[in-house]
Design a protein around this motif. Structure first.
Motif, PDB file in Angstrom:
ATOM      1  N   ARG A 181      58.764  47.278  49.407  1.00  0.00           N
ATOM      2  CA  ARG A 181      59.283  48.650  49.400  1.00  0.00           C
ATOM      3  C   ARG A 181      58.502  49.448  50.440  1.00  0.00           C
ATOM      4  NH1 ARG A 181      58.972  53.376  44.763  1.00  0.00           N
ATOM      5  NH2 ARG A 181      60.750  54.585  45.547  1.00  0.00           N
ATOM      6  N   LEU A 182      59.213  50.154  51.312  1.00  0.00           N
ATOM      7  CA  LEU A 182      58.579  50.897  52.394  1.00  0.00           C
ATOM      8  C   LEU A 182      59.135  52.318  52.426  1.00  0.00           C
ATOM      9  CD1 LEU A 182      56.780  50.906  55.010  1.00  0.00           C
ATOM     10  CD2 LEU A 182      58.874  50.297  56.250  1.00  0.00           C
ATOM     11  N   TYR A 183      58.237  53.301  52.354  1.00  0.00           N
ATOM     12  CA  TYR A 183      58.656  54.690  52.510  1.00  0.00           C
ATOM     13  C   TYR A 183      57.431  55.533  52.842  1.00  0.00           C
ATOM     14  CZ  TYR A 183      56.928  55.676  47.741  1.00  0.00           C
ATOM     15  OH  TYR A 183      56.152  55.820  46.615  1.00  0.00           O
ATOM     16  N   TRP A 184      57.662  56.817  53.116  1.00  0.00           N
ATOM     17  CA  TRP A 184      56.554  57.715  53.423  1.00  0.00           C
ATOM     18  C   TRP A 184      56.860  59.090  52.845  1.00  0.00           C
ATOM     19  CZ3 TRP A 184      59.751  55.363  56.909  1.00  0.00           C
ATOM     20  CH2 TRP A 184      60.654  56.183  57.607  1.00  0.00           C
ATOM     21  N   PHE A 185      55.827  59.925  52.792  1.00  0.00           N
ATOM     22  CA  PHE A 185      55.969  61.273  52.254  1.00  0.00           C
ATOM     23  C   PHE A 185      55.971  62.305  53.370  1.00  0.00           C
ATOM     24  CE2 PHE A 185      54.166  59.214  48.424  1.00  0.00           C
ATOM     25  CZ  PHE A 185      55.089  59.657  47.476  1.00  0.00           C
ATOM     26  N   GLU A 186      56.679  63.402  53.136  1.00  0.00           N
ATOM     27  CA  GLU A 186      56.680  64.525  54.060  1.00  0.00           C
ATOM     28  C   GLU A 186      56.614  65.826  53.262  1.00  0.00           C
ATOM     29  OE1 GLU A 186      59.654  66.592  57.352  1.00  0.00           O
ATOM     30  OE2 GLU A 186      59.665  64.405  57.114  1.00  0.00           O
ATOM     31  N   TYR A 187      55.732  66.722  53.702  1.00  0.00           N
ATOM     32  CA  TYR A 187      55.600  68.002  53.019  1.00  0.00           C
ATOM     33  C   TYR A 187      55.171  69.074  54.008  1.00  0.00           C
ATOM     34  CZ  TYR A 187      53.618  71.674  50.034  1.00  0.00           C
ATOM     35  OH  TYR A 187      53.312  72.880  49.456  1.00  0.00           O
ATOM     36  N   ASP A 188      55.974  70.097  54.118  1.00  0.00           N
ATOM     37  CA  ASP A 188      55.639  71.278  54.910  1.00  0.00           C
ATOM     38  C   ASP A 188      55.164  70.899  56.320  1.00  0.00           C
ATOM     39  OD1 ASP A 188      55.355  73.997  55.372  1.00  0.00           O
ATOM     40  OD2 ASP A 188      53.295  74.058  54.615  1.00  0.00           O
ATOM     41  N   GLY A 189      55.879  69.966  56.948  1.00  0.00           N
ATOM     42  CA  GLY A 189      55.569  69.574  58.315  1.00  0.00           C
ATOM     43  C   GLY A 189      54.599  68.433  58.459  1.00  0.00           C
ATOM     44  N   ASP A 190      53.938  68.026  57.378  1.00  0.00           N
ATOM     45  CA  ASP A 190      53.001  66.900  57.418  1.00  0.00           C
ATOM     46  C   ASP A 190      53.709  65.618  56.984  1.00  0.00           C
ATOM     47  OD1 ASP A 190      50.935  68.439  58.278  1.00  0.00           O
ATOM     48  OD2 ASP A 190      49.999  68.665  56.316  1.00  0.00           O
ATOM     49  N   VAL A 191      53.433  64.535  57.687  1.00  0.00           N
ATOM     50  CA  VAL A 191      54.046  63.246  57.384  1.00  0.00           C
ATOM     51  C   VAL A 191      52.949  62.221  57.140  1.00  0.00           C
ATOM     52  CG1 VAL A 191      55.591  61.429  58.201  1.00  0.00           C
ATOM     53  CG2 VAL A 191      56.035  63.811  58.828  1.00  0.00           C
ATOM     54  N   SER A 192      53.047  61.478  56.061  1.00  0.00           N
ATOM     55  CA  SER A 192      52.043  60.469  55.732  1.00  0.00           C
ATOM     56  C   SER A 192      52.252  59.200  56.537  1.00  0.00           C
ATOM     57  CB  SER A 192      52.099  60.131  54.239  1.00  0.00           C
ATOM     58  OG  SER A 192      53.248  59.332  53.950  1.00  0.00           O
ATOM     59  N   GLU A 193      51.270  58.345  56.510  1.00  0.00           N
ATOM     60  CA  GLU A 193      51.442  56.996  57.024  1.00  0.00           C
ATOM     61  C   GLU A 193      52.442  56.253  56.129  1.00  0.00           C
ATOM     62  OE1 GLU A 193      50.111  55.627  59.746  1.00  0.00           O
ATOM     63  OE2 GLU A 193      49.180  57.566  60.207  1.00  0.00           O
ATOM     64  N   PRO A 194      53.208  55.303  56.668  1.00  0.00           N
ATOM     65  CA  PRO A 194      54.134  54.533  55.825  1.00  0.00           C
ATOM     66  C   PRO A 194      53.378  53.796  54.721  1.00  0.00           C
ATOM     67  CG  PRO A 194      54.614  54.196  58.146  1.00  0.00           C
ATOM     68  CD  PRO A 194      53.307  54.924  58.097  1.00  0.00           C
ATOM     69  N   LEU A 195      53.967  53.772  53.550  1.00  0.00           N
ATOM     70  CA  LEU A 195      53.397  53.075  52.406  1.00  0.00           C
ATOM     71  C   LEU A 195      54.189  51.792  52.168  1.00  0.00           C
ATOM     72  CD1 LEU A 195      53.019  56.156  50.046  1.00  0.00           C
ATOM     73  CD2 LEU A 195      51.186  55.005  51.306  1.00  0.00           C
ATOM     74  N   LEU A 196      53.509  50.660  52.249  1.00  0.00           N
ATOM     75  CA  LEU A 196      54.160  49.372  52.065  1.00  0.00           C
ATOM     76  C   LEU A 196      53.717  48.782  50.727  1.00  0.00           C
ATOM     77  CD1 LEU A 196      55.951  47.114  53.211  1.00  0.00           C
ATOM     78  CD2 LEU A 196      53.876  46.121  54.216  1.00  0.00           C
ATOM     79  N   PHE A 197      54.671  48.664  49.808  1.00  0.00           N
ATOM     80  CA  PHE A 197      54.420  48.110  48.488  1.00  0.00           C
ATOM     81  C   PHE A 197      54.976  46.694  48.415  1.00  0.00           C
ATOM     82  CE2 PHE A 197      54.475  52.641  47.920  1.00  0.00           C
ATOM     83  CZ  PHE A 197      53.619  52.925  46.863  1.00  0.00           C
ATOM     84  N   ARG A 198      54.256  45.817  47.752  1.00  0.00           N
ATOM     85  CA  ARG A 198      54.768  44.498  47.411  1.00  0.00           C
ATOM     86  C   ARG A 198      55.284  44.575  45.984  1.00  0.00           C
ATOM     87  NH1 ARG A 198      57.268  40.340  49.695  1.00  0.00           N
ATOM     88  NH2 ARG A 198      56.098  38.404  49.836  1.00  0.00           N
ATOM     89  N   LEU A 199      56.491  44.090  45.758  1.00  0.00           N
ATOM     90  CA  LEU A 199      57.083  44.071  44.428  1.00  0.00           C
ATOM     91  C   LEU A 199      56.942  42.674  43.847  1.00  0.00           C
ATOM     92  CD1 LEU A 199      58.195  46.708  45.603  1.00  0.00           C
ATOM     93  CD2 LEU A 199      60.403  46.167  44.566  1.00  0.00           C
ATOM     94  N   PHE A 200      56.393  42.611  42.626  1.00  0.00           N
ATOM     95  CA  PHE A 200      56.129  41.338  41.968  1.00  0.00           C
ATOM     96  C   PHE A 200      56.936  41.245  40.679  1.00  0.00           C
ATOM     97  CE2 PHE A 200      52.176  42.970  43.876  1.00  0.00           C
ATOM     98  CZ  PHE A 200      51.854  41.968  44.769  1.00  0.00           C
ATOM     99  N   SER A 201      57.641  40.148  40.473  1.00  0.00           N
ATOM    100  CA  SER A 201      58.291  39.920  39.193  1.00  0.00           C
ATOM    101  C   SER A 201      57.203  39.617  38.153  1.00  0.00           C
ATOM    102  CB  SER A 201      59.251  38.735  39.283  1.00  0.00           C
ATOM    103  OG  SER A 201      58.521  37.518  39.410  1.00  0.00           O
ATOM    104  N   PRO A 202      57.512  39.731  36.852  1.00  0.00           N
ATOM    105  CA  PRO A 202      56.513  39.377  35.840  1.00  0.00           C
ATOM    106  C   PRO A 202      55.957  37.970  36.003  1.00  0.00           C
ATOM    107  CG  PRO A 202      58.297  40.610  34.830  1.00  0.00           C
ATOM    108  CD  PRO A 202      58.724  40.338  36.253  1.00  0.00           C
ATOM    109  N   ASN A 203      56.801  37.011  36.374  1.00  0.00           N
ATOM    110  CA  ASN A 203      56.306  35.642  36.566  1.00  0.00           C
ATOM    111  C   ASN A 203      55.331  35.573  37.730  1.00  0.00           C
ATOM    112  OD1 ASN A 203      57.753  34.611  34.418  1.00  0.00           O
ATOM    113  ND2 ASN A 203      59.460  33.882  35.670  1.00  0.00           N
TER     114      ASN A 203
END
Length: 236
Positions: A181-203
């Motif tokens: 999962r890849l996304y980033w935050f933006e607020y009042d003109g500021d933009v974060s670095e992209p956040l890269l999440f790994r998604l894991f199944s329970p197994n």
């Protein structure tokens, strides 16, 4: 969060009643408003399951605005950590007694062996481990700072569930039980670095726990979001 930290700044502004703009989650042209009030400033009343799991001292990992820490500190010693200095400031302003700026992926460098009897992380931050090896390292680190009888609850998204594809920034992976999962935050003109999440199944979560001192003993799914689950980990 690093750099300008629009995420932490928006939540801190909200706490002080100074937020005039939305906190946005973005992935390419897709944009969603992050629900600050609902996620961070509604009360937490606990649950029978959670109450039966935790004992103090408790480590609240990625504690955000301190919603859970405020509840648990009334019952036993609770240490709330977050990597954002603004969120730590927010927690302190809200009455969290022990809020610290700590990287969740450097627990062993911050706390001593057997410091906590339980641990909790709500917000799927564990996905920032980035890989199966990263998750193993985090779990081993967490095992070091918790007692031999400790229990922990971590939450995550299950890429095997049909609802996961609707997550903002979802990226499929041909490897069974894994996705990104890849996304980033933006607020009042500021933009974060992209956040890269790994998604894991329970197994996959159980597989990563092998050799770390933990094992997954129970999985509970959110009633309205089956792709969102909580994993209870105990020590063998």
């Amino acid at each position: 969060m690093t750099g300008s930290d629009p995420y932490g700044r928006a939540i801190h502004d909200h706490q002080r009643g100074k937020r005039e703009r939305p906190l946005l989650e973005r992935n390419g042209d897709e944009t969603r408003e992050h629900p600050i009030e609902r996620f961070y400033f509604t009360g937490f009343s606990g649950s029978e399951w959670i109450e039966s799991v935790f004992d103090g001292p408790l480590l609240d990992i990625g504690a955000g605005a301190g919603r859970h820490a405020l509840y648990f500190q009334e019952r036993f010693e609770t240490v709330a950590i977050d990597v954002s200095e603004r969120l730590v400031k927010t927690m302190r302003e809200r009455g969290v007694e022990d809020a610290r700026c700590v990287d969740m992926f450097a627990l062993g460098e911050t706390f001593g062996r057997d410091r906590f009897c339980s641990a909790f992380s709500y917000g799927t931050q564990v996905g920032l481990a980035g890989s199966m090896d990263g998750l193993r390292r985090f779990l081993a680190d967490l095992a070091f700072v918790t007692t031999p009888e400790a229990r922990t609850v971590l939450d995550a998204y299950d890429p095997n569930h049909k609802g996961a594809i609707d997550l903002l920034g979802y990226r499929a992976d041909p490897t069974p039980g894994l996705a990104y999962r890849l996304y980033w935050f933006e607020y009042d003109g500021d933009v974060s670095e992209p956040l890269l999440f790994r998604l894991f199944s329970p197994n996959r979560f159980q597989e990563a726990a092998i050799g770390t001192g933990w094992r997954v003993t129970e999985i509970r799914r959110e009633p309205e979001e089956g792709h969102h689950y909580r994993a209870l980990l105990t020590k063998p």
